[in-house]
Design an enzyme around this catalytic site. Structure first.
Site, short mmCIF file in Angstrom:
data_model
loop_
_atom_site.label_atom_id
_atom_site.label_comp_id
_atom_site.label_asym_id
_atom_site.label_seq_id
_atom_site.Cartn_x
_atom_site.Cartn_y
_atom_site.Cartn_z
N ARG A 222 -69.52 -22.79 39.30
CA ARG A 222 -68.36 -23.64 38.99
C ARG A 222 -67.08 -23.13 39.64
O ARG A 222 -66.13 -23.89 39.81
CB ARG A 222 -68.21 -23.80 37.47
N GLU B 132 -75.26 -8.26 28.93
CA GLU B 132 -75.59 -7.81 27.57
C GLU B 132 -77.07 -7.37 27.52
O GLU B 132 -77.40 -6.33 26.99
CB GLU B 132 -75.32 -8.95 26.60
P1 AMP Z 1 -68.50 -12.66 32.57
O1 AMP Z 1 -69.13 -11.92 33.70
O2 AMP Z 1 -69.03 -12.23 31.24
O3 AMP Z 1 -66.97 -12.61 32.63
O4 AMP Z 1 -68.92 -14.17 32.68
C1 AMP Z 1 -68.28 -15.03 33.56
C2 AMP Z 1 -69.23 -15.97 34.25
O5 AMP Z 1 -70.17 -16.52 33.36
C3 AMP Z 1 -68.47 -17.12 34.84
O6 AMP Z 1 -69.00 -17.41 36.13
C4 AMP Z 1 -68.68 -18.27 33.88
O7 AMP Z 1 -68.93 -19.47 34.57
C5 AMP Z 1 -69.85 -17.86 33.02
N1 AMP Z 1 -69.55 -17.87 31.58
C6 AMP Z 1 -69.49 -16.80 30.76
N2 AMP Z 1 -69.26 -17.14 29.49
C7 AMP Z 1 -69.14 -18.49 29.51
C8 AMP Z 1 -68.88 -19.48 28.48
N3 AMP Z 1 -68.71 -19.14 27.20
N4 AMP Z 1 -68.81 -20.77 28.84
C9 AMP Z 1 -69.00 -21.13 30.15
N5 AMP Z 1 -69.26 -20.26 31.14
C10 AMP Z 1 -69.34 -18.96 30.83
#
Ligand code: AMP
Length: 176
Positions: A64, A101
């Site tokens: 996205r 995780e």
């Molecule tokens: P992170 O590495 O944990 O910061 O996760 C970020 C990535 O995962 C991004 O590319 C987001 O598109 C996706 N992502 C993580 N959590 C969500 C969420 N609650 N809703 C939508 N996309 C998420």
């Protein structure tokens, strides 16, 4: 961004519980993207921050992040670079693995994606734990680029995403 735009965007983001797995509240941006004035407001909010000191490249994160990064790159007259899940890019890549995780994820970038010394803006839809953006920033650095900022539509402020990005400048349009 104007307060009214922020309210409209918030209202157009759909919370989907337990997707893609139990316990995750997924922020579905598709209803927001369907409204042209909201999509444009987000792209403008990102682009306007970098009008004076333009990035050379806008780095979009699979998948996205591409939606916004491509539009911001076009608006600023910058190049577009894709950070993808490993195995999706056709040419030689450099890779960065990071912990999730449960398990791990590997992101890739083409070896020639970032000219040495290039100023790179990283763009994604959601900042959660920060692992994804951190890995993207590490890839930019490995190729000799400089990350000028990481811009997100949504920041999940109850998670330590910003902390994981350390000293990198972070902007989120919609902190929740
Ligand atoms: P992170 O590495 O944990 O910061 O996760 C970020 C990535 O995962 C991004 O590319 C987001 O598109 C996706 N992502 C993580 N959590 C969500 C969420 N609650 N809703 C939508 N996309 C998420």
């Amino acid at each position: 961004m104007a307060a009214t735009a922020v309210q409209k965007i918030k209202a157009a983001i759909r919370d989907v519980p337990d997707f893609p797995k139990p316990g995750i509240l997924f922020k579905d941006i598709m209803p927001m993207l369907q409204q042209p004035e909201l999509f444009r407001a987000v792209v403008d909010a990102f682009a306007n921050r970098h009008k004076k000191q333009k990035p050379d490249v806008v780095v979009g994160i699979d998948a996205r992040g591409f939606i916004f990064a491509g539009a911001v790159a076009y608006k600023l007259g910058a190049g577009f670079v894709a950070v993808r899940k490993k195995g999706k890019l056709p040419y030689k890549t450099i890779d960065q693995t990071y912990d999730l995780e449960y398990g791990s994820e590997t992101l890739s970038m083409h070896v020639d994606a970032i000219p040495r010394g290039a100023r790179a803006l990283i763009v994604d839809d959601v900042l959660a734990t920060g692992g994804t953006a951190r890995a993207a920033a590490d890839l930019v650095k490995k190729l000799g680029g400089k990350v000028i900022e990481c811009d997100f539509l949504i920041e999940l402020t109850f998670l330590p995403g910003r902390k994981r990005l350390g000293k990198l400048p972070v902007f989120s349009a919609i902190p929740v």
